[in-house]
Motif scaffolding. Sequence first.
Motif, PDB file in Angstrom:
ATOM      1  N   ALA A  98       0.834  -1.207   0.000  1.00  0.00           N
ATOM      2  CA  ALA A  98       0.000   0.000   0.000  1.00  0.00           C
ATOM      3  C   ALA A  98       0.871   1.261   0.000  1.00  0.00           C
ATOM      4  O   ALA A  98       2.079   1.211  -0.222  1.00  0.00           O
ATOM      5  CB  ALA A  98      -0.927  -0.023   1.214  1.00  0.00           C
ATOM      6  N   HIS A  99       0.236   2.402   0.254  1.00  0.00           N
ATOM      7  CA  HIS A  99       0.943   3.665   0.453  1.00  0.00           C
ATOM      8  C   HIS A  99       0.087   4.528   1.360  1.00  0.00           C
ATOM      9  O   HIS A  99      -1.077   4.224   1.630  1.00  0.00           O
ATOM     10  CB  HIS A  99       1.264   4.352  -0.878  1.00  0.00           C
ATOM     11  N   ILE A 100       0.650   5.638   1.829  1.00  0.00           N
ATOM     12  CA  ILE A 100      -0.003   6.372   2.909  1.00  0.00           C
ATOM     13  C   ILE A 100      -1.256   7.109   2.447  1.00  0.00           C
ATOM     14  O   ILE A 100      -2.144   7.398   3.270  1.00  0.00           O
ATOM     15  CB  ILE A 100       0.996   7.332   3.596  1.00  0.00           C
ATOM     16  N   ASN A 101      -1.385   7.402   1.168  1.00  0.00           N
ATOM     17  CA  ASN A 101      -2.605   8.077   0.713  1.00  0.00           C
ATOM     18  C   ASN A 101      -3.846   7.196   0.840  1.00  0.00           C
ATOM     19  O   ASN A 101      -4.968   7.688   0.695  1.00  0.00           O
ATOM     20  CB  ASN A 101      -2.447   8.571  -0.728  1.00  0.00           C
ATOM     21  N   HIS A 102      -3.663   5.919   1.117  1.00  0.00           N
ATOM     22  CA  HIS A 102      -4.817   5.051   1.353  1.00  0.00           C
ATOM     23  C   HIS A 102      -5.592   5.450   2.611  1.00  0.00           C
ATOM     24  O   HIS A 102      -6.738   5.009   2.793  1.00  0.00           O
ATOM     25  CB  HIS A 102      -4.369   3.589   1.478  1.00  0.00           C
ATOM     26  N   CYS A 103      -4.970   6.269   3.462  1.00  0.00           N
ATOM     27  CA  CYS A 103      -5.677   6.697   4.680  1.00  0.00           C
ATOM     28  C   CYS A 103      -5.955   8.194   4.674  1.00  0.00           C
ATOM     29  O   CYS A 103      -6.276   8.776   5.715  1.00  0.00           O
ATOM     30  CB  CYS A 103      -4.896   6.312   5.933  1.00  0.00           C
ATOM     31  N   ALA A 104      -5.864   8.840   3.501  1.00  0.00           N
ATOM     32  CA  ALA A 104      -6.033  10.297   3.447  1.00  0.00           C
ATOM     33  C   ALA A 104      -7.413  10.734   3.917  1.00  0.00           C
ATOM     34  O   ALA A 104      -7.559  11.801   4.528  1.00  0.00           O
ATOM     35  CB  ALA A 104      -5.776  10.794   2.025  1.00  0.00           C
ATOM     36  N   HIS A 105      -8.449   9.917   3.651  1.00  0.00           N
ATOM     37  CA  HIS A 105      -9.808  10.275   4.084  1.00  0.00           C
ATOM     38  C   HIS A 105      -9.925  10.249   5.607  1.00  0.00           C
ATOM     39  O   HIS A 105     -10.647  11.060   6.190  1.00  0.00           O
ATOM     40  CB  HIS A 105     -10.829   9.342   3.445  1.00  0.00           C
ATOM     41  N   ILE A 106      -9.203   9.327   6.241  1.00  0.00           N
ATOM     42  CA  ILE A 106      -9.182   9.265   7.703  1.00  0.00           C
ATOM     43  C   ILE A 106      -8.421  10.468   8.250  1.00  0.00           C
ATOM     44  O   ILE A 106      -8.857  11.130   9.203  1.00  0.00           O
ATOM     45  CB  ILE A 106      -8.543   7.954   8.178  1.00  0.00           C
ATOM     46  N   ALA A 107      -7.275  10.761   7.624  1.00  0.00           N
ATOM     47  CA  ALA A 107      -6.456  11.893   8.053  1.00  0.00           C
ATOM     48  C   ALA A 107      -7.238  13.205   7.947  1.00  0.00           C
ATOM     49  O   ALA A 107      -7.144  14.071   8.829  1.00  0.00           O
ATOM     50  CB  ALA A 107      -5.192  11.964   7.199  1.00  0.00           C
ATOM     51  N   GLN A 108      -8.004  13.355   6.891  1.00  0.00           N
ATOM     52  CA  GLN A 108      -8.780  14.591   6.706  1.00  0.00           C
ATOM     53  C   GLN A 108      -9.769  14.793   7.853  1.00  0.00           C
ATOM     54  O   GLN A 108      -9.875  15.902   8.407  1.00  0.00           O
ATOM     55  CB  GLN A 108      -9.529  14.538   5.382  1.00  0.00           C
ATOM     56  N   LYS A 109     -10.490  13.745   8.219  1.00  0.00           N
ATOM     57  CA  LYS A 109     -11.470  13.850   9.307  1.00  0.00           C
ATOM     58  C   LYS A 109     -10.782  14.170  10.626  1.00  0.00           C
ATOM     59  O   LYS A 109     -11.281  14.985  11.429  1.00  0.00           O
ATOM     60  CB  LYS A 109     -12.252  12.546   9.426  1.00  0.00           C
ATOM     61  N   MET A 110      -9.647  13.565  10.868  1.00  0.00           N
ATOM     62  CA  MET A 110      -8.908  13.825  12.107  1.00  0.00           C
ATOM     63  C   MET A 110      -8.361  15.247  12.126  1.00  0.00           C
ATOM     64  O   MET A 110      -8.379  15.924  13.159  1.00  0.00           O
ATOM     65  CB  MET A 110      -7.773  12.817  12.264  1.00  0.00           C
TER      66      MET A 110
END
Length: 320
Positions: free
Chosen positions: A81-93
């Motif tokens: 994977a890569h870290i942009n796979h969690c960008a939607h989680i990061a945005q909410k946080m």
Amino acid sequence: MQFFQKSQEEIRIEQKLQRINTAQQDEKYRKPNPCQIVFPEENFIEMIVQQEGKQIKLNTYRFPAVTKPKAIVFMFHGLCAHINHCAHIAQKMAQEGFLIVGFDHRGFGKSEGLRGYIESLEIHLQDSRLFIQKVMELQGNSNLPIFLSGQSMGGMTAFRLAILGNIPNLKGIILYAPAIKSLFSGLFIGTIQFLGYLIPKYKLVKPKRGQTTKNPQITEDLMKDPYTYQQELLPKTISTVTVSMKESESMYRQLNTPWIVIQGGIDKLVDPDLAQILERESPSQDKTVLFYENLWHDIWHEEEIQDIIPKVIQWLNQRV
């Protein structure tokens, strides 16, 4: 004969494995990919490491908090994977006042290095600790609370870093289907460990698609993603991950840090019993389990993530 009757536990395990092995992707689960964004900042710090005598650059990412940050959440991605796979989680946080940072592991995503190659868990953890150190230096070594978070192998990363200690102001870890309890047999692990030693960089077998998410749309999207690793897995990489998973099983009693684990009942890569066992064995006085019976392995992309994110944010807010 009574002697040959299976115990209730043996029957339960057989039923668990049958449920997992027979589960298939289905069109009824097709929904839009929940991750439709990327981290807004890349290479906010320079990460240069050594691989086989050469310098390589690791790509770093940041999602700034909308207000003065109340804590830093370090995100670690899973294998292939890569870290942009969690960008939607990061945005909410970030919208809740958390500073989110991460990097693509060497050989994955936009980072340099031999593609798909993980030399050892020790080197991987060294990269992760270096990243934490550089971020904290950039923050002026402030007293901001720190949280470690990761999916699959990234969850193992957070788990092992918490046990190793020496992370300043560490307030907790967030584990999404962490790769710390294996479904693989001892024979398989031993065989792949031997192959990893004998032919570490031989292109062995392509990752089997449709094993991590029930949503076929996610699989199709990931296959089109140029930064998701699509090539054959290398024996040394598989060996590093599977052996480290097995080793982690003996470390639950060392986990004193506050933690929350999110685990699914249809996980084809990590034993779903992990959550219950970790809750029983970890001596931490602050432990939380979110268990979803129909959740598969790739929690960051599963539809249940929309329910999980606010619960994780609430957990964070209670510990800053």
